[in-house]
Design an enzyme around this catalytic site. Structure first.
Site, PDB file in Angstrom:
ATOM      1  N   LEU A 197      95.493  74.809 -40.391  1.00 35.06           N
ATOM      2  CA  LEU A 197      96.184  74.842 -41.895  1.00 35.06           C
ATOM      3  C   LEU A 197      95.606  76.005 -42.617  1.00 35.06           C
ATOM      4  O   LEU A 197      94.349  76.086 -42.959  1.00 35.06           O
ATOM      5  CB  LEU A 197      95.927  73.737 -42.698  1.00 35.06           C
ATOM      6  CG  LEU A 197      96.536  72.448 -42.083  1.00 35.06           C
ATOM      7  CD1 LEU A 197      96.200  71.315 -42.812  1.00 35.06           C
ATOM      8  CD2 LEU A 197      97.965  72.495 -41.650  1.00 35.06           C
ATOM      9  N   ARG A 204      90.049  78.003 -56.285  1.00 32.59           N
ATOM     10  CA  ARG A 204      88.525  78.011 -56.834  1.00 32.59           C
ATOM     11  C   ARG A 204      87.640  78.852 -56.287  1.00 32.59           C
ATOM     12  O   ARG A 204      86.517  79.021 -56.527  1.00 32.59           O
ATOM     13  CB  ARG A 204      88.101  76.583 -56.160  1.00 32.59           C
ATOM     14  CG  ARG A 204      88.824  75.402 -56.810  1.00 32.59           C
ATOM     15  CD  ARG A 204      88.482  74.079 -55.979  1.00 32.59           C
ATOM     16  NE  ARG A 204      89.474  73.917 -55.119  1.00 32.59           N
ATOM     17  CZ  ARG A 204      89.501  72.580 -54.146  1.00 32.59           C
ATOM     18  NH1 ARG A 204      88.741  71.818 -54.346  1.00 32.59           N
ATOM     19  NH2 ARG A 204      90.407  72.596 -53.393  1.00 32.59           N
ATOM     20  N   LYS A 228      91.632  82.820 -49.267  1.00 37.49           N
ATOM     21  CA  LYS A 228      90.518  81.987 -48.908  1.00 37.49           C
ATOM     22  C   LYS A 228      90.228  82.005 -47.499  1.00 37.49           C
ATOM     23  O   LYS A 228      89.032  82.217 -47.184  1.00 37.49           O
ATOM     24  CB  LYS A 228      90.561  80.610 -49.186  1.00 37.49           C
ATOM     25  CG  LYS A 228      89.537  79.569 -49.136  1.00 37.49           C
ATOM     26  CD  LYS A 228      89.256  78.194 -49.680  1.00 37.49           C
ATOM     27  CE  LYS A 228      90.512  77.438 -49.023  1.00 37.49           C
ATOM     28  NZ  LYS A 228      90.159  76.049 -49.665  1.00 37.49           N
ATOM     29  N   GLY A 277      88.163  63.920 -49.172  1.00 39.67           N
ATOM     30  CA  GLY A 277      89.025  62.269 -49.127  1.00 39.67           C
ATOM     31  C   GLY A 277      87.915  61.342 -48.607  1.00 39.67           C
ATOM     32  O   GLY A 277      86.965  61.636 -47.809  1.00 39.67           O
ATOM     33  N   GLU A 330      92.236  60.393 -51.471  1.00 43.05           N
ATOM     34  CA  GLU A 330      91.641  61.668 -52.076  1.00 43.05           C
ATOM     35  C   GLU A 330      91.083  61.409 -53.222  1.00 43.05           C
ATOM     36  O   GLU A 330      91.199  60.558 -53.917  1.00 43.05           O
ATOM     37  CB  GLU A 330      93.135  62.679 -52.550  1.00 43.05           C
ATOM     38  CG  GLU A 330      93.734  63.206 -51.244  1.00 43.05           C
ATOM     39  CD  GLU A 330      92.796  63.785 -50.161  1.00 43.05           C
ATOM     40  OE1 GLU A 330      92.149  64.939 -50.625  1.00 43.05           O
ATOM     41  OE2 GLU A 330      92.625  63.397 -49.070  1.00 43.05           O
ATOM     42  N   ASN A 339      86.503  62.377 -45.103  1.00 42.19           N
ATOM     43  CA  ASN A 339      87.288  62.951 -44.020  1.00 42.19           C
ATOM     44  C   ASN A 339      86.888  64.557 -43.935  1.00 42.19           C
ATOM     45  O   ASN A 339      87.145  65.211 -45.093  1.00 42.19           O
ATOM     46  CB  ASN A 339      88.900  62.696 -44.590  1.00 42.19           C
ATOM     47  CG  ASN A 339      90.025  63.659 -43.967  1.00 42.19           C
ATOM     48  OD1 ASN A 339      89.689  63.790 -42.804  1.00 42.19           O
ATOM     49  ND2 ASN A 339      90.718  64.142 -44.527  1.00 42.19           N
ATOM     50  N   LYS A 375      75.497 112.923 -37.510  1.00 42.91           N
ATOM     51  CA  LYS A 375      76.686 112.455 -37.788  1.00 42.91           C
ATOM     52  C   LYS A 375      77.576 113.105 -36.749  1.00 42.91           C
ATOM     53  O   LYS A 375      77.604 114.566 -36.587  1.00 42.91           O
ATOM     54  CB  LYS A 375      77.375 112.915 -39.185  1.00 42.91           C
ATOM     55  CG  LYS A 375      78.647 112.544 -39.421  1.00 42.91           C
ATOM     56  CD  LYS A 375      79.647 113.521 -40.264  1.00 42.91           C
ATOM     57  CE  LYS A 375      79.920 114.565 -39.457  1.00 42.91           C
ATOM     58  NZ  LYS A 375      80.683 115.324 -40.086  1.00 42.91           N
ATOM     59  N   ALA A 404      61.414 129.671 -36.613  1.00 42.84           N
ATOM     60  CA  ALA A 404      61.275 128.873 -38.042  1.00 42.84           C
ATOM     61  C   ALA A 404      61.780 129.768 -39.069  1.00 42.84           C
ATOM     62  O   ALA A 404      61.363 130.802 -39.352  1.00 42.84           O
ATOM     63  CB  ALA A 404      59.823 128.437 -38.187  1.00 42.84           C
TER      64      ALA A 404
HETATM   65  C1  UD1 Z   1      91.483  68.213 -47.598  1.00 40.20           C
HETATM   66  C2  UD1 Z   1      92.061  66.850 -47.381  1.00 40.20           C
HETATM   67  C3  UD1 Z   1      90.591  65.771 -47.567  1.00 40.20           C
HETATM   68  C4  UD1 Z   1      89.402  66.515 -46.833  1.00 40.20           C
HETATM   69  C5  UD1 Z   1      89.323  67.998 -46.936  1.00 40.20           C
HETATM   70  C6  UD1 Z   1      88.175  68.441 -46.112  1.00 40.20           C
HETATM   71  C7  UD1 Z   1      94.212  66.579 -47.870  1.00 40.20           C
HETATM   72  C8  UD1 Z   1      95.291  65.776 -48.752  1.00 40.20           C
HETATM   73  N1  UD1 Z   1      92.901  66.377 -48.129  1.00 40.20           N
HETATM   74  O1  UD1 Z   1      91.340  68.209 -48.965  1.00 40.20           O
HETATM   75  O2  UD1 Z   1      90.808  64.399 -47.333  1.00 40.20           O
HETATM   76  O3  UD1 Z   1      88.321  65.796 -47.129  1.00 40.20           O
HETATM   77  O4  UD1 Z   1      90.382  68.490 -46.835  1.00 40.20           O
HETATM   78  O5  UD1 Z   1      87.946  69.871 -46.183  1.00 40.20           O
HETATM   79  O6  UD1 Z   1      94.508  66.962 -46.580  1.00 40.20           O
HETATM   80  N2  UD1 Z   1      96.734  73.924 -47.154  1.00 40.20           N
HETATM   81  C9  UD1 Z   1      98.039  74.652 -46.627  1.00 40.20           C
HETATM   82  N3  UD1 Z   1      98.891  74.026 -47.231  1.00 40.20           N
HETATM   83  C10 UD1 Z   1      99.064  73.407 -48.300  1.00 40.20           C
HETATM   84  C11 UD1 Z   1      97.818  72.834 -48.715  1.00 40.20           C
HETATM   85  C12 UD1 Z   1      96.623  73.286 -48.224  1.00 40.20           C
HETATM   86  O7  UD1 Z   1      98.242  75.173 -45.411  1.00 40.20           O
HETATM   87  O8  UD1 Z   1      99.965  73.206 -48.958  1.00 40.20           O
HETATM   88  C13 UD1 Z   1      95.675  74.505 -46.336  1.00 40.20           C
HETATM   89  C14 UD1 Z   1      94.415  75.159 -47.246  1.00 40.20           C
HETATM   90  O9  UD1 Z   1      94.787  76.468 -46.979  1.00 40.20           O
HETATM   91  C15 UD1 Z   1      93.292  74.710 -46.657  1.00 40.20           C
HETATM   92  C16 UD1 Z   1      93.483  73.344 -45.995  1.00 40.20           C
HETATM   93  O10 UD1 Z   1      94.946  73.149 -45.831  1.00 40.20           O
HETATM   94  O11 UD1 Z   1      92.740  75.444 -45.320  1.00 40.20           O
HETATM   95  C17 UD1 Z   1      93.043  72.389 -46.574  1.00 40.20           C
HETATM   96  O12 UD1 Z   1      93.582  72.304 -48.084  1.00 40.20           O
HETATM   97  P1  UD1 Z   1      92.522  72.128 -49.497  1.00 40.20           P
HETATM   98  O13 UD1 Z   1      93.523  72.322 -50.731  1.00 40.20           O
HETATM   99  O14 UD1 Z   1      91.452  72.946 -49.426  1.00 40.20           O
HETATM  100  O15 UD1 Z   1      92.257  70.554 -49.181  1.00 40.20           O
HETATM  101  P2  UD1 Z   1      91.162  69.793 -49.676  1.00 40.20           P
HETATM  102  O16 UD1 Z   1      91.336  69.342 -51.179  1.00 40.20           O
HETATM  103  O17 UD1 Z   1      89.751  70.442 -49.483  1.00 40.20           O
HETATM  104 CA    CA Z   2      89.303  72.247 -48.474  1.00 39.38          CA
END
Ligand code: UD1
Ligand code: CA
Length: 467
Positions: free
Chosen positions: A8, A15, A22, A139, A154, A169, A350, A422
């Site tokens: 993902l 943030r 990110k 989570g 969450e 999680n 260089k 020199a």
């Molecule tokens: C998520 C988990 C949380 C866990 C944590 C661990 C969910 C709902 N929550 O929270 O339980 O403890 O990760 O680090 O899954 N992303 C997408 N598409 C989206 C949203 C997010 O690709 O629509 C990707 C982000 O780029 C990121 C990852 O998913 O790499 C996690 O998303 P993020 O928003 O960081 O979730 P957390 O709030 O950290």
């Molecule tokens: Ca995260």
């Protein structure tokens, strides 16, 4: 059983307060998502699908064609993100690992152990968990009285009791591929963030009577999710420890690991000694039996076996074997030192090749040059390679001797064994074994020093009388 992975990586990462997406933020020189891809590859996932959205083009460009990509045009949550892989993976049979692109510390060993357990237990889903002193932001894993995983809640949806749970999680899961995509159909966005949570799949499968397993991390720091710069700094520190420990295990001595900064792509041979304050970046490759640092800063630089490189900045340079570089040398791109070369203090090189056994011991600039073997370049001698518009080449033959403070005005060629006196400013080629002298002839005026002094004294006294 076929193993697949979904990474993902579509979120923006608000943030982080950054122009850079990110998952592209580097940890020990490698983008977070790059660490994650390497991990799933090492854990022998055959197909790797990266979900991209924010900065999709930049992410794809950085990761190249080592993965497949699915676009999540709108970031509606992690569950929605996984759904985007359905056209690619929906009809597959096997295990699908889902992992967040912002958890760079999850190791391949952890993923492998988790997959084995998932298979052994015949689970529909296995979630990677960790016990954190401070679980804020993650989570929470809700377990029943018998210890079975019931669901994941969450942070923003937690009751006070749930918020007190310290098992979190890690955002890494194994799923039965078919059951994953089936369960995703029932995920809704009725929650505090109005998002489609992947984490809801755990509760959905559990309610259906499917087996949900959990794999608790021994080392909770592997679970760090990088959402802000504080976590990024922490991930960097932990990854640095891991990288340094791997080099130590391979026979490299780090005098002070805590002040030694080695990026993930660097290789170092056994019995090399690294002093504090050293930064090794990019594709830097150090051979065996070298002494590096203190305070060497080498980027994409190759150092041959047995060389010493102290207090030096190197960028895209190649240093041969048994060389001695520094202190205070600057090796810029295109520098190529042969074997047994000496490059001393306050020397800049260089785009120049320097032959075996040649010495450039102090205060020189050698740019756009081809220098032969066994040459001695005296203190302060330089190549004048630039006329404000064009760069020109200086050639120096084997065993030539360039006297101190000589200026070699390029383009110019000094033959093998030639001798440049020199202080000479050389504008014409010097043939093999010739001697070149290009400076004003010395004139001595007997007793003239006293004369000069009395004249200067008189001027000063006259001025003092006037004021
Ligand atoms: C998520 C988990 C949380 C866990 C944590 C661990 C969910 C709902 N929550 O929270 O339980 O403890 O990760 O680090 O899954 N992303 C997408 N598409 C989206 C949203 C997010 O690709 O629509 C990707 C982000 O780029 C990121 C990852 O998913 O790499 C996690 O998303 P993020 O928003 O960081 O979730 P957390 O709030 O950290
Ligand atoms: Ca995260």
């Amino acid at each position: 059983m076929k193993k697949m992975a979904i990474v993902l990586a579509a979120g923006q990462g608000k943030r982080m307060k950054s122009k850079l997406y990110k998952v592209l933020h580097p940890v020990c020189g490698k983008p977070m998502v790059g660490h994650v891809i390497d991990t799933v590859r090492d854990a022998s996932c055959e197909r790797v699908v990266v979900i991209v959205g924010h900065g999709a083009e930049a992410v794809k460009e950085r990761l190249g064609d080592g993965a497949e990509y699915a676009l999540q045009a709108q970031q509606l949550g992690t569950g929605h993100a996984v759904m985007q892989a359905k056209p690619l993976l929906g009809s597959e049979e096997g295990i699908t690992l889902v992992i967040c692109g912002d958890t760079p510390l999850v190791s391949a060993a952890t993923v492998e152990a988790m997959m084995e357990r998932h298979i052994r237990e015949g689970a529909a889903a296995t979630v990677l968990t960790a016990k954190m002193d401070d679980p804020t932001g993650y989570g929470r894993v809700v377990r029943g009285d018998d210890g079975a995983v019931l669901r994941i809640v969450e942070q923003k949806d937690c009751t006070p009791e749930e918020a007190a749970i310290n098992e979190i999680n890690a955002g890494t899961y194994c799923f039965d591929n078919r059951l994953l995509f089936e369960a995703l159909e029932s995920v809704t966005n009725e929650n505090a963030q109005g998002e489609y949570y992947l984490t809801d799949v755990i509760g959905i499968l559990q309610k259906k009577g499917k087996r949900v397993a959990a794999s608790l991390l021994k080392d909770p720091s592997e679970a760090i999710g990088v959402n802000d710069r504080m976590a990024l700094g922490e991930a960097e520190r932990l990854m640095r420890q891991r990288v340094n420990a791997a080099h130590q295990a391979n026979g490299v001595t780090l005098i002070d690991p805590a002040s030694t900064y080695i990026e993930a792509g660097v290789t170092i041979g056994a019995d090399t000694l690294i002093y504090p304050g050293t930064v090794l970046r990019g594709s830097t490759a150090i051979g065996e039996d070298c002494v590096i640092g203190p305070s060497a800063d080498l980027t994409d630089t190759i150092v041959g076996a047995g060389s010493t490189v102290r207090q030096t900045v190197g960028e895209g340079a190649v240093v041969g074997e048994d060389c001695n570089v520094g202190p205070f040398a600057y090796l810029r791109p295109g520098t190529k030192l042969g074997n047994g070369v000496k490059v001393g203090d306050f020397v800049e090189i260089k785009n120049a090749s320097i032959g075996d056994g040649t010495k450039v011991p102090h205060l020189s600039y050698v740019g756009d040059a081809v220098v032969g073997k066994g040459v001695n370049i005296g203190c302060g001698a330089i190549t004048a390679n630039y006329d404000g518009y064009n760069k020109s080449v200086t050639e120096i033959g084997d065993n030539a001797f360039i006297g101190s403070n000589a200026n070699l005005i390029a383009p110019v060629k000094i033959g093998d064994g030639a001798y440049v006196v020199a202080g000479s400013t050389i504008t014409h080629n010097v043939d093999e074994n010739d001697l070149a002298i290009a400076r004003a002839r010395q004139v001595n005026k007997p007793g003239y020093a006293d004369k000069i002094r009395s004249r200067a004294k008189a001027i000063k006294e006259k001025k003092n009388g006037e004021s």
